[in-house]
Design a protein around this motif. Structure first.
Motif, PDB file in Angstrom:
ATOM      1  N   GLU A 179       0.611  -0.566  -0.482  1.00 41.84           N
ATOM      2  CA  GLU A 179      -0.639   0.106  -0.049  1.00 41.84           C
ATOM      3  C   GLU A 179       1.010   1.265   0.029  1.00 41.84           C
ATOM      4  O   GLU A 179       0.600   2.442  -0.412  1.00 41.84           O
ATOM      5  CB  GLU A 179      -0.999   0.271   0.948  1.00 41.84           C
ATOM      6  N   ARG A 180       2.104   1.110   0.755  1.00 42.67           N
ATOM      7  CA  ARG A 180       2.776   2.584   1.079  1.00 42.67           C
ATOM      8  C   ARG A 180       3.617   2.378  -1.156  1.00 42.67           C
ATOM      9  O   ARG A 180       3.814   3.406  -1.016  1.00 42.67           O
ATOM     10  CB  ARG A 180       4.341   2.002   2.256  1.00 42.67           C
ATOM     11  N   TYR A 232       2.026   1.602  -3.453  1.00 41.28           N
ATOM     12  CA  TYR A 232       1.540   2.330  -4.239  1.00 41.28           C
ATOM     13  C   TYR A 232       0.693   3.908  -4.671  1.00 41.28           C
ATOM     14  O   TYR A 232       0.849   4.732  -4.704  1.00 41.28           O
ATOM     15  CB  TYR A 232      -0.123   1.616  -3.814  1.00 41.28           C
ATOM     16  N   ILE A 233       0.701   3.728  -2.667  1.00 42.69           N
ATOM     17  CA  ILE A 233       0.571   5.676  -2.418  1.00 42.69           C
ATOM     18  C   ILE A 233       1.142   6.198  -3.423  1.00 42.69           C
ATOM     19  O   ILE A 233       1.816   7.238  -3.628  1.00 42.69           O
ATOM     20  CB  ILE A 233       0.629   5.851  -0.603  1.00 42.69           C
ATOM     21  N   ARG A 263       1.746   7.503  -6.806  1.00 36.11           N
ATOM     22  CA  ARG A 263       0.490   8.202  -7.891  1.00 36.11           C
ATOM     23  C   ARG A 263       1.106   9.342  -7.547  1.00 36.11           C
ATOM     24  O   ARG A 263       1.882   9.748  -6.593  1.00 36.11           O
ATOM     25  CB  ARG A 263      -0.699   8.137  -6.566  1.00 36.11           C
ATOM     26  N   LYS A 310      -0.496  13.317  -0.424  1.00 39.05           N
ATOM     27  CA  LYS A 310       0.566  11.784  -0.853  1.00 39.05           C
ATOM     28  C   LYS A 310       1.337  11.690   1.045  1.00 39.05           C
ATOM     29  O   LYS A 310       0.874  10.548   1.582  1.00 39.05           O
ATOM     30  CB  LYS A 310       1.482  12.187  -1.049  1.00 39.05           C
ATOM     31  N   LEU A 359      -1.715  10.585   3.464  1.00 46.23           N
ATOM     32  CA  LEU A 359      -2.188   9.656   3.385  1.00 46.23           C
ATOM     33  C   LEU A 359      -0.588   8.737   3.866  1.00 46.23           C
ATOM     34  O   LEU A 359      -1.415   7.427   4.463  1.00 46.23           O
ATOM     35  CB  LEU A 359      -2.114   8.855   1.822  1.00 46.23           C
TER      36      LEU A 359
END
Length: 70
Positions: free
Chosen positions: A22-23, A25-26, A29, A36, A39
């Motif tokens: 997940e890290r 992926y973020i 982005r 960012k 998140l």
């Protein structure tokens, strides 16, 4: 006790793998830098909260193993 230890370690590995995925992926982005950062911080906090009960169980298990070994 060994199956419990293996189960706890496996669960922690799964939690860590999901966090890293997940890290990444973020991080990959395209978005506002401040968003960012927020998140990623929220994700990090959630990761810590998910790991904590398993770390506590590991500490208790370690204590039990130490007591048995004496």
């Amino acid at each position: 006790l060994q199956p419990l230890l293996q189960s706890l370690l496996g669960t922690l590995a799964d939690i860590d793998f999901e966090y890293e995925r997940e890290r990444d992926y973020i991080s990959s982005r395209t978005m506002d830098t401040n968003l960012k950062i927020r998140l990623l911080e929220k994700l990090k906090q959630h990761h810590r909260e998910r790991r904590e009960p398993y770390l506590q169980q590991l500490a208790l298990l370690h204590e039990r193993i130490h007591q048995i070994a004496q």
